[in-house]
Design a protein around this motif. Structure first.
Motif, mmCIF file in Angstrom:
data_model
loop_
_atom_site.group_PDB
_atom_site.id
_atom_site.type_symbol
_atom_site.label_atom_id
_atom_site.label_comp_id
_atom_site.label_asym_id
_atom_site.label_seq_id
_atom_site.Cartn_x
_atom_site.Cartn_y
_atom_site.Cartn_z
ATOM 1 N N ARG A 43 -34.438 -11.303 -58.739
ATOM 2 C CA ARG A 43 -33.411 -11.571 -59.749
ATOM 3 C C ARG A 43 -33.148 -13.065 -59.746
ATOM 4 N NH1 ARG A 43 -30.787 -8.725 -56.379
ATOM 5 N NH2 ARG A 43 -29.020 -10.103 -56.289
ATOM 6 N N VAL A 44 -32.938 -13.617 -60.923
ATOM 7 C CA VAL A 44 -32.720 -15.056 -61.047
ATOM 8 C C VAL A 44 -31.303 -15.303 -61.549
ATOM 9 C CG1 VAL A 44 -33.518 -17.180 -62.143
ATOM 10 C CG2 VAL A 44 -35.153 -15.361 -61.613
ATOM 11 N N SER A 51 -20.299 -31.522 -61.660
ATOM 12 C CA SER A 51 -20.952 -32.825 -61.831
ATOM 13 C C SER A 51 -22.091 -32.768 -62.851
ATOM 14 C CB SER A 51 -21.502 -33.308 -60.482
ATOM 15 O OG SER A 51 -22.473 -32.406 -59.996
ATOM 16 N N GLY A 52 -22.403 -31.572 -63.365
ATOM 17 C CA GLY A 52 -23.466 -31.423 -64.343
ATOM 18 C C GLY A 52 -24.819 -31.116 -63.740
ATOM 19 N N LYS A 53 -24.901 -31.090 -62.428
ATOM 20 C CA LYS A 53 -26.154 -30.783 -61.751
ATOM 21 C C LYS A 53 -26.324 -29.277 -61.648
ATOM 22 C CE LYS A 53 -26.310 -35.151 -59.610
ATOM 23 N NZ LYS A 53 -25.413 -36.023 -59.049
ATOM 24 N N ARG A 54 -27.569 -28.821 -61.779
ATOM 25 C CA ARG A 54 -27.838 -27.381 -61.851
ATOM 26 C C ARG A 54 -28.570 -26.886 -60.623
ATOM 27 N NH1 ARG A 54 -30.742 -26.358 -67.431
ATOM 28 N NH2 ARG A 54 -32.302 -25.940 -65.877
ATOM 29 N N TYR A 55 -28.485 -25.574 -60.425
ATOM 30 C CA TYR A 55 -29.263 -24.915 -59.386
ATOM 31 C C TYR A 55 -29.696 -23.552 -59.902
ATOM 32 C CZ TYR A 55 -24.996 -22.300 -58.413
ATOM 33 O OH TYR A 55 -23.893 -21.505 -58.527
ATOM 34 N N ARG A 56 -30.783 -23.052 -59.330
ATOM 35 C CA ARG A 56 -31.291 -21.734 -59.703
ATOM 36 C C ARG A 56 -31.641 -21.000 -58.418
ATOM 37 N NH1 ARG A 56 -35.701 -21.791 -64.226
ATOM 38 N NH2 ARG A 56 -36.673 -23.246 -62.790
ATOM 39 N N GLU A 57 -31.137 -19.771 -58.288
ATOM 40 C CA GLU A 57 -31.373 -18.959 -57.094
ATOM 41 C C GLU A 57 -32.231 -17.749 -57.442
ATOM 42 O OE1 GLU A 57 -27.212 -19.808 -54.754
ATOM 43 O OE2 GLU A 57 -27.378 -18.009 -55.969
ATOM 44 N N ASP A 63 -29.437 -8.916 -51.308
ATOM 45 C CA ASP A 63 -28.781 -10.201 -51.048
ATOM 46 C C ASP A 63 -29.662 -11.231 -50.345
ATOM 47 O OD1 ASP A 63 -28.979 -8.971 -48.629
ATOM 48 O OD2 ASP A 63 -26.902 -9.251 -48.051
ATOM 49 N N THR A 64 -30.957 -11.088 -50.398
ATOM 50 C CA THR A 64 -31.843 -12.015 -49.710
ATOM 51 C C THR A 64 -32.228 -13.160 -50.638
ATOM 52 O OG1 THR A 64 -32.738 -10.169 -48.429
ATOM 53 C CG2 THR A 64 -33.996 -12.215 -48.422
ATOM 54 N N LEU A 65 -31.783 -14.368 -50.296
ATOM 55 C CA LEU A 65 -32.109 -15.560 -51.078
ATOM 56 C C LEU A 65 -33.482 -16.048 -50.623
ATOM 57 C CD1 LEU A 65 -31.250 -17.745 -53.099
ATOM 58 C CD2 LEU A 65 -30.229 -18.964 -51.182
ATOM 59 N N VAL A 66 -34.484 -15.936 -51.501
ATOM 60 C CA VAL A 66 -35.846 -16.317 -51.119
ATOM 61 C C VAL A 66 -36.268 -17.673 -51.675
ATOM 62 C CG1 VAL A 66 -36.666 -13.970 -50.738
ATOM 63 C CG2 VAL A 66 -36.859 -14.974 -53.003
ATOM 64 N N ARG A 67 -35.647 -18.134 -52.735
ATOM 65 C CA ARG A 67 -36.006 -19.433 -53.307
ATOM 66 C C ARG A 67 -34.791 -20.037 -53.981
ATOM 67 N NH1 ARG A 67 -41.166 -19.696 -57.012
ATOM 68 N NH2 ARG A 67 -42.121 -19.716 -54.957
ATOM 69 N N MET A 68 -34.686 -21.363 -53.887
ATOM 70 C CA MET A 68 -33.642 -22.081 -54.594
ATOM 71 C C MET A 68 -34.254 -23.346 -55.170
ATOM 72 S SD MET A 68 -29.968 -23.517 -53.360
ATOM 73 C CE MET A 68 -29.387 -21.891 -52.995
ATOM 74 N N GLY A 82 -36.943 -25.026 -52.527
ATOM 75 C CA GLY A 82 -37.065 -24.562 -51.150
ATOM 76 C C GLY A 82 -37.263 -23.054 -51.126
ATOM 77 N N ASP A 83 -38.165 -22.585 -50.269
ATOM 78 C CA ASP A 83 -38.437 -21.152 -50.131
ATOM 79 C C ASP A 83 -38.019 -20.657 -48.764
ATOM 80 O OD1 ASP A 83 -39.532 -20.624 -52.646
ATOM 81 O OD2 ASP A 83 -41.477 -21.412 -52.050
ATOM 82 N N ASP A 84 -37.554 -19.413 -48.721
ATOM 83 C CA ASP A 84 -37.112 -18.731 -47.501
ATOM 84 C C ASP A 84 -35.879 -19.407 -46.916
ATOM 85 O OD1 ASP A 84 -36.882 -16.987 -45.440
ATOM 86 O OD2 ASP A 84 -38.707 -17.576 -44.408
ATOM 87 N N TRP A 85 -34.751 -19.248 -47.601
ATOM 88 C CA TRP A 85 -33.477 -19.868 -47.211
ATOM 89 C C TRP A 85 -32.663 -18.971 -46.303
ATOM 90 C CZ3 TRP A 85 -31.279 -24.628 -48.509
ATOM 91 C CH2 TRP A 85 -32.035 -25.422 -49.354
#
Length: 121
Positions: A43-44, A51-57, A63-68, A82-85
């Motif tokens: 799921r994305v 500040s206008g800066k973006r992130y994508r998870e 609930d496992t965050l695998v990439r950001m 980054g992968d495997d957070w």
């Protein structure tokens, strides 16, 4: 079976496959390949700090965050991946150079995340 029935079944089948592929590539859930070769259906979710800066998870399972991916300069293009957070820092890290992702030190991803999260507070 009549000819128009076969055409209708074919058209509906092709349409269904096209919709599924489109959602898997660019929708809120998609397939990604991890650096160790494993394919995951994730799921994305995207967000923007004040500040206008973006992130994508990219979340796998419940609930496992695998990439950001992080936009550290606010230009709307993701600069750090980054992968495997599952730890304080990711296991793999990349920096965007021109149009490709180049390997980077995982501490660099962790520092970028810490900096952006401090700016958002």
């Amino acid at each position: 079976m009549k000819t128009w029935n076969l055409r209708l079944v074919g058209i509906l089948g092709v349409t269904l496959v096209a919709v599924v592929v489109a959602l898997a590539v660019a929708g809120p859930a998609r397939f990604i390949r991890m650096p160790d070769g494993v394919w995951l259906f994730v799921r994305v979710s995207e967000g923007v700090w004040s500040s206008g800066k973006r992130y994508r998870e990219f979340h796998w399972g419940t609930d496992t965050l695998v990439r950001m991916e992080l936009d550290i300069d606010g230009d709307g293009r993701y600069d750090v991946r980054g992968d495997d957070w599952q730890r304080k820092k990711p296991r793999w890290c990349w920096i965007r150079e021109a149009s490709t992702w180049e390997p980077a030190n995982p501490e660099g991803c962790a520092k970028a995340w810490d900096l952006l999260s401090q700016l958002s507070e």
